[in-house]
Design a protein around this motif. Structure first.
Motif, PDB file in Angstrom:
ATOM      1  N   CYS A 191      -2.626   2.739   7.060  1.00 25.28           N
ATOM      2  CA  CYS A 191      -1.837   3.114   5.885  1.00 25.28           C
ATOM      3  C   CYS A 191      -0.433   2.551   5.987  1.00 25.28           C
ATOM      4  CB  CYS A 191      -1.745   4.641   5.757  1.00 25.28           C
ATOM      5  SG  CYS A 191      -3.280   5.401   5.165  1.00 25.28           S
ATOM      6  N   LEU A 192       0.131   2.213   4.827  1.00 30.38           N
ATOM      7  CA  LEU A 192       1.504   1.735   4.762  1.00 30.38           C
ATOM      8  C   LEU A 192       2.323   2.697   3.911  1.00 30.38           C
ATOM      9  CD1 LEU A 192       3.593  -0.535   5.359  1.00 30.38           C
ATOM     10  CD2 LEU A 192       2.954  -1.520   3.137  1.00 30.38           C
ATOM     11  N   CYS A 193       3.444   3.153   4.477  1.00 29.63           N
ATOM     12  CA  CYS A 193       4.380   4.013   3.749  1.00 29.63           C
ATOM     13  C   CYS A 193       5.610   3.193   3.368  1.00 29.63           C
ATOM     14  CB  CYS A 193       4.817   5.196   4.604  1.00 29.63           C
ATOM     15  SG  CYS A 193       3.477   6.267   5.153  1.00 29.63           S
ATOM     16  N   PHE A 194       5.953   3.185   2.105  1.00 28.10           N
ATOM     17  CA  PHE A 194       7.173   2.539   1.618  1.00 28.10           C
ATOM     18  C   PHE A 194       8.206   3.637   1.425  1.00 28.10           C
ATOM     19  CE2 PHE A 194      10.151   0.313  -0.942  1.00 28.10           C
ATOM     20  CZ  PHE A 194       9.906  -1.048  -0.808  1.00 28.10           C
ATOM     21  N   ILE A 195       9.329   3.532   2.141  1.00 30.84           N
ATOM     22  CA  ILE A 195      10.328   4.608   2.195  1.00 30.84           C
ATOM     23  C   ILE A 195      11.629   4.130   1.566  1.00 30.84           C
ATOM     24  CG2 ILE A 195      11.588   6.179   3.717  1.00 30.84           C
ATOM     25  CD1 ILE A 195       9.355   5.619   5.819  1.00 30.84           C
ATOM     26  N   LYS A 300       1.917  -2.548  -3.818  1.00 26.79           N
ATOM     27  CA  LYS A 300       1.320  -1.269  -4.220  1.00 26.79           C
ATOM     28  C   LYS A 300       2.093  -0.093  -3.617  1.00 26.79           C
ATOM     29  CE  LYS A 300      -3.334  -3.119  -4.887  1.00 26.79           C
ATOM     30  NZ  LYS A 300      -4.729  -3.169  -4.368  1.00 26.79           N
ATOM     31  N   ALA A 301       2.484  -0.226  -2.348  1.00 35.56           N
ATOM     32  CA  ALA A 301       3.256   0.837  -1.710  1.00 35.56           C
ATOM     33  C   ALA A 301       4.609   0.999  -2.398  1.00 35.56           C
ATOM     34  CB  ALA A 301       3.450   0.529  -0.222  1.00 35.56           C
ATOM     35  N   ASP A 302       5.220  -0.121  -2.767  1.00 33.82           N
ATOM     36  CA  ASP A 302       6.495  -0.097  -3.488  1.00 33.82           C
ATOM     37  C   ASP A 302       6.327   0.583  -4.843  1.00 33.82           C
ATOM     38  OD1 ASP A 302       9.040  -0.565  -4.419  1.00 33.82           O
ATOM     39  OD2 ASP A 302       8.771  -2.714  -4.711  1.00 33.82           O
ATOM     40  N   SER A 303       5.248   0.267  -5.549  1.00 33.48           N
ATOM     41  CA  SER A 303       4.996   0.889  -6.852  1.00 33.48           C
ATOM     42  C   SER A 303       4.846   2.392  -6.723  1.00 33.48           C
ATOM     43  CB  SER A 303       3.731   0.296  -7.478  1.00 33.48           C
ATOM     44  OG  SER A 303       3.886  -1.081  -7.727  1.00 33.48           O
ATOM     45  N   TYR A 319      -0.841   5.971  -3.646  1.00 32.05           N
ATOM     46  CA  TYR A 319      -1.122   4.920  -4.612  1.00 32.05           C
ATOM     47  C   TYR A 319      -2.445   5.172  -5.319  1.00 32.05           C
ATOM     48  CZ  TYR A 319      -2.161   0.383  -6.634  1.00 32.05           C
ATOM     49  OH  TYR A 319      -2.477  -0.625  -7.501  1.00 32.05           O
ATOM     50  N   ASN A 320      -2.407   5.072  -6.652  1.00 37.12           N
ATOM     51  CA  ASN A 320      -3.608   5.185  -7.483  1.00 37.12           C
ATOM     52  C   ASN A 320      -3.760   3.876  -8.246  1.00 37.12           C
ATOM     53  OD1 ASN A 320      -4.845   5.719 -10.291  1.00 37.12           O
ATOM     54  ND2 ASN A 320      -5.514   7.486  -9.081  1.00 37.12           N
ATOM     55  N   GLU A 321      -4.858   3.195  -8.025  1.00 38.28           N
ATOM     56  CA  GLU A 321      -5.052   1.849  -8.563  1.00 38.28           C
ATOM     57  C   GLU A 321      -4.799   1.771 -10.061  1.00 38.28           C
ATOM     58  OE1 GLU A 321      -5.670  -2.092  -7.955  1.00 38.28           O
ATOM     59  OE2 GLU A 321      -6.079  -0.668  -6.347  1.00 38.28           O
TER      60      GLU A 321
END
Length: 590
Positions: A191-195, A300-303, A319-321
């Protein structure tokens, strides 16, 4: 006294070299001896039996040799293995094997005694002086300590953020690529977390960028203390971080994000008796066998993070596609629509930021033209909001043409300016367009401007990504009489390899090297190195992000040619440059 010492030294060298010359070439031997003493490498000349017949001063200094008479090469050259610490003193026959010498350089260090060792680079050559003399072996080597230290520093800065010491975007990209590959091969999940830190702008605006930088550092330490050692925490830039959680499902990643959000909600930043509460927005995306690319994953993480931010403080969004695709599409279409309207409605404004001459260049200031968009309500929009959409939808070239046209038109109307040169930024798209050069030439014909008053700026990234086209473009622009600046220099770290083949006039050193220059000795060393190399190529240097007088003073000491940044002058409408010129003219008349 100096001449006398040189004569004594020359006599000693002649005596040393006597064993490798004949009476018929006394003068040549003396010249060679002097030359060998002047080189910056250690040189040993060895007989075929290993006996030393010449040692230059550099070799004496590096090896601590006092007297080499009747000494053999194994007496003065000792190596220690980098891993086992085992020592060895090879015979002269061993040096004649190229493989052996290469292996020595890679696996050992030279041992000088008193436990002092140093890395080295060695060359060995066998020579036959005359038919009556035996073969001799020339061993030359250099101390690579400083070079290795610099390379290690460069390597570290390639992969780490200068402000926080965390991994940087480049390092994260590589780890994301590996995570995606692992997911495809092993059906694993990461998983990637954008903080995003929410209060950075408030702190920057109220107490300054130094406080903002310190807050970022403290937040980085707070985050770092709460992640696993095998996960990667990276700073992407500004107030944005990313956390790659390896071998973790979405629900586990959400627990980690909640823990980080809670920790930062309890975190308070203090500066000059003022207290700031920090909040965070986090977006999370899963990496599995269906993941496209690292660009897609990060986007996607940024969004998701932006969606979390829109809901308020300390929010987390998975994230929801479908949801994010619609949001991204709406956002991009909206900006494209605004750009089209701005181009047709002439809703852009030209700003400028002064570039100040330092040292011998004082009084030869330049200015950089900047673009802003004016919305229908009069709100001024910075390019960071609309340029990404312009580049993504191939509209950057049209914006460049608008800027060039309106800048040159303005210059034609205001020919008495308080600056020597005006800089105009160009995108990679303009460099690639075949007719862009013709467009520039037609504007010069229309407005009759001196080409030497204009400098076009292209980024290092654009130049390297489109190297052959960039070089051709630069050559054509310079043939007109314009100048060229290479912007954001140093971001690629492969910069020097390309620089010598790009005929640029100015080098704009990336601001990440300049920010905090007064506190970071490594940054000072790197800026000095870039400046020295640029000057050796007759290229002038410009330091960006100059935030205070302390940095400016350091830049003057390093002999940087120009400085630019908020600490010297903030961006202002281009017309203010004309107003300033008018004031100077009125003053001159009086």
């Amino acid at each position: 006294m100096f001449v006398h010492d040189r004569r004594i030294r020359s006599g000693i060298m002649r005596e040393r070299f006597a064993l490798i010359r004949t009476e018929s070439i006394d003068t040549l031997a003396e010249v060679l001896a002097v030359a060998l003493e002047q080189v910056q490498e250690a040189i040993l000349i060895v007989e075929s039996d290993g006996r030393l017949c010449f040692v230059n001063q550099m070799a004496e200094d590096l090896l601590g040799i006092v007297d080499y008479e009747d000494s053999y090469v194994q007496d003065v050259l000792c190596f220690v293995n980098k891993v086992t610490q085992e020592q060895q003193s090879p015979s002269i026959d061993q040096y004649l094997s190229p493989f052996f010498v290469e292996q020595l350089s890679q696996t050992t260090m030279i041992h000088r005694g008193n436990d002092y060792t140093f890395p080295f680079l060695m060359k060995v050559t066998s020579i036959s002086p005359t038919s009556s003399e035996s073969d001799k072996v020339v061993i030359s080597f250099s101390d690579e300590t400083q070079m290795n230290s610099l390379l290690e520093s460069v390597s570290f800065h390639r992969k780490h953020d200068a402000l926080t010491g965390l991994a940087n975007r480049m390092a994260l990209e590589r780890q994301l690529q590996e995570a995606i590959q692992d997911a495809r091969i092993n059906d694993s999940v990461h998983c990637l977390c954008f903080i995003n830190i929410d209060q950075t702008k408030l702190i920057n605006d109220s107490v300054g960028h130094l406080a903002g930088d310190e807050m970022i550092r403290e937040v980085a330490e707070c985050l770092k203390a709460r992640v696993r050692s095998n996960d990667m925490l990276a700073r992407l830039g500004g107030d944005e971080f990313a956390l790659l959680l390896k071998q973790q499902q979405l629900n586990e990643a959400h627990r980690v994000a909640t823990k980080l959000s809670s920790a930062l909600s309890d975190f308070c930043f203090n500066w000059d008796d003022r207290r700031f509460v920090v909040s965070v927005s986090i977006g999370i995306v899963e990496i599995d066998l269906h993941s496209d690319s690292w660009v897609s994953v990060l986007s996607k993480a940024d969004s998701a993070c932006q969606k979390a931010k829109s809901k308020g403080r300390n929010q987390i969004k998975l994230y929801n596609e479908q949801d994010n695709e619609l949001a991204t599409h709406r956002s991009e279409v909206e900006w494209v629509s605004k750009l089209v309207s701005a181009l047709h409605g002439n809703c852009f404004q030209l700003f400028q930021q002064r570039v100040f001459g330092l040292g011998v260049n004082q009084g030869q200031d330049h200015c950089e033209v900047l673009i802003r968009m004016t919305e229908s309500d009069g709100h001024i929009v910075s390019p960071g909001f609309f340029l990404p959409a312009a580049e993504r939808y191939n509209m950057a070239g049209m914006i460049d043409r608008w800027v060039v046209l309106n800048t040159m038109r303005w210059m034609a109307e205001n020919r008495r300016l308080p600056v020597e040169r005006i800089n105009i930024n160009l995108s990679a798209l303009s460099i690639l367009q075949d007719d862009f050069i013709e467009y520039i030439e037609s504007l010069f014909d229309t407005y009759l401007l001196p080409p030497e008053n204009i400098c076009f700026e292209i980024t290092e990234t654009a130049a390297i990504a489109n190297y052959s086209r960039a070089r051709s473009f630069i050559e054509q622009v310079k043939a007109m009489g314009c100048f060229i600046a290479l912007d954001d220099f140093g971001t690629g770290m492969c910069s020097f390899a390309y620089l010598k083949n790009l005929p640029v006039d100015y080098l704009k050193i990336d601001g990440e090297f300049v920010k905090g220059l007064e506190r970071d000795s490594v940054s000072r060393t790197m800026v000095r190195s870039i400046n020295d190399i640029a000057h050796a190529m007759n290229i002038k240097t410009v330091a960006e992000y100059v935030e205070n007088e302390a940095i400016k003073q350091i830049l003057e000491d390093i002999q940087i040619d120009y400085a630019q940044g908020f600490g010297l002058a903030k961006p202002a409408p281009l017309k203010e440059l004309r107003d300033h010129s008018a004031l100077l003219t009125q003053h001159a008349i009086r």
